[in-house]
Design an enzyme around this catalytic site. Structure first.
Site, PDB file in Angstrom:
ATOM      1  N   ALA A  25      53.443  15.267  75.168  1.00 52.99           N
ATOM      2  CA  ALA A  25      54.887  15.345  74.737  1.00 52.99           C
ATOM      3  C   ALA A  25      55.717  15.212  75.888  1.00 52.99           C
ATOM      4  O   ALA A  25      55.339  15.261  76.960  1.00 52.99           O
ATOM      5  CB  ALA A  25      54.914  16.598  73.954  1.00 52.99           C
ATOM      6  N   ASN A  26      57.125  15.378  75.764  1.00 50.22           N
ATOM      7  CA  ASN A  26      57.974  15.790  76.775  1.00 50.22           C
ATOM      8  C   ASN A  26      59.192  16.882  76.177  1.00 50.22           C
ATOM      9  O   ASN A  26      58.948  17.204  75.355  1.00 50.22           O
ATOM     10  CB  ASN A  26      58.440  14.356  77.462  1.00 50.22           C
ATOM     11  CG  ASN A  26      59.457  13.932  76.239  1.00 50.22           C
ATOM     12  OD1 ASN A  26      60.275  14.413  75.852  1.00 50.22           O
ATOM     13  ND2 ASN A  26      59.150  12.708  75.888  1.00 50.22           N
ATOM     14  N   ARG A  27      59.679  17.268  77.281  1.00 53.13           N
ATOM     15  CA  ARG A  27      60.771  18.307  76.961  1.00 53.13           C
ATOM     16  C   ARG A  27      62.019  17.984  76.380  1.00 53.13           C
ATOM     17  O   ARG A  27      62.752  18.768  76.453  1.00 53.13           O
ATOM     18  CB  ARG A  27      61.000  18.771  78.514  1.00 53.13           C
ATOM     19  CG  ARG A  27      59.858  19.694  79.103  1.00 53.13           C
ATOM     20  CD  ARG A  27      60.320  20.293  80.271  1.00 53.13           C
ATOM     21  NE  ARG A  27      59.208  21.037  81.070  1.00 53.13           N
ATOM     22  CZ  ARG A  27      58.183  21.996  80.766  1.00 53.13           C
ATOM     23  NH1 ARG A  27      58.673  22.694  79.755  1.00 53.13           N
ATOM     24  NH2 ARG A  27      57.208  22.286  81.346  1.00 53.13           N
ATOM     25  N   SER A  28      62.241  16.885  75.850  1.00 59.22           N
ATOM     26  CA  SER A  28      63.241  16.235  75.216  1.00 59.22           C
ATOM     27  C   SER A  28      63.711  17.284  74.146  1.00 59.22           C
ATOM     28  O   SER A  28      62.782  17.665  73.294  1.00 59.22           O
ATOM     29  CB  SER A  28      63.407  14.978  74.720  1.00 59.22           C
ATOM     30  OG  SER A  28      64.334  14.794  74.131  1.00 59.22           O
ATOM     31  N   ALA A  91      63.864  10.267  74.364  1.00 57.76           N
ATOM     32  CA  ALA A  91      62.807  10.384  75.277  1.00 57.76           C
ATOM     33  C   ALA A  91      61.537   9.710  74.961  1.00 57.76           C
ATOM     34  O   ALA A  91      60.776  10.478  74.764  1.00 57.76           O
ATOM     35  CB  ALA A  91      62.790  11.672  76.022  1.00 57.76           C
TER      36      ALA A  91
END
Ligand code: C5P
Length: 211
Positions: A25-28, A91
């Site tokens: 995942a990412n922090r968006s 993102a």
């Protein structure tokens, strides 16, 4: 202002499964994209919001399609065409894992090697599609050389604008954003503003561009 216009907005991160219980995942946070979708709907647009996994309420008047992976986001954007404009704020993960059908077990042979496969670039694909919306807007999160990188991205992606965010501070997950709008006409830099205010001004600018 935007009555009769259909606008696609992508927002949030994507989750790329590693196995049935794990993902990349990412922090968006999705906040900026959701705010833009809401601001466009408040100006009368029919908005399709293609949202990655986030815990945010759907803005009033917005049609929301929830997706998890980049491939699902790509399909949902395609299915939402035709549109007058597309604002790609998500993102999207650059890579996905060739996922394992079973949970990967801790073994004696050491940690597993994840083989990464490139995801489709949804923005670049849309910008070159015969059904290309009249206005295609991309985003860029940069920590340095913000405008130079955005200019390069504008050409590479084939979008009409790149909205470049300086994410060197606490922008990701935060409530304020400082942005530059880069287009063939030049660069417009805005002061640091709350994400709702960025959304409102961007929606006005989109309405003007489509008028
Ligand atoms: O290349 P980069 O990820 O920095 O580009 C960001 C822009 O491209 C954003 O508008 C994002 O939504 C879009 N993008 C996309 N599909 C990808 C990667 C990025 O639509 N696979």
């Amino acid at each position: 202002m935007l009555a009769g216009r259909h606008i696609i907005v992508t927002a949030g991160p994507t989750h790329e499964p590693i196995d049935p219980v794990r993902y990349i995942a990412n922090r968006s946070s999705g906040k900026q994209g959701f705010a833009i979708a809401g601001a466009l709907a408040a100006r009368g647009a029919q908005v399709t919001l293609v949202a990655g996994p986030v815990m945010l309420p759907t803005p009033p008047g917005v049609d929301r399609v929830d997706v998890e992976t980049a491939l699902e986001m790509s399909e949902a954007v395609d299915a939402a065409l035709p549109a007058d404009a597309a604002v790609m704020v998500a993102a999207v993960a650059d890579w996905r894992v060739a996922p394992s059908a079973q949970k990967i077990k801790k073994g004696t042979s050491g940690p597993p090697v994840l083989r990464l496969v490139e995801n489709p670039d949804i923005l670049a694909t849309l910008a070159r599609d015969p059904r290309r919306p009249r206005l295609v807007v991309g985003f860029a999160a940069e920590t340095e050389h913000v405008v130079d990188h955005a200019r390069a991205k504008l050409a590479r992606k084939g979008s009409d604008w790149i909205v470049a965010n300086d994410v060197s501070g606490d922008v990701m997950g935060g409530d304020a954003n400082s942005i530059h709008i880069v287009s063939v006409d030049g660069v417009e830099s805005w002061e640091r503003l709350p994400k709702d205010e960025v959304a409102a001004r961007l929606a006005d600018r989109i309405a003007a561009a489509l008028a």
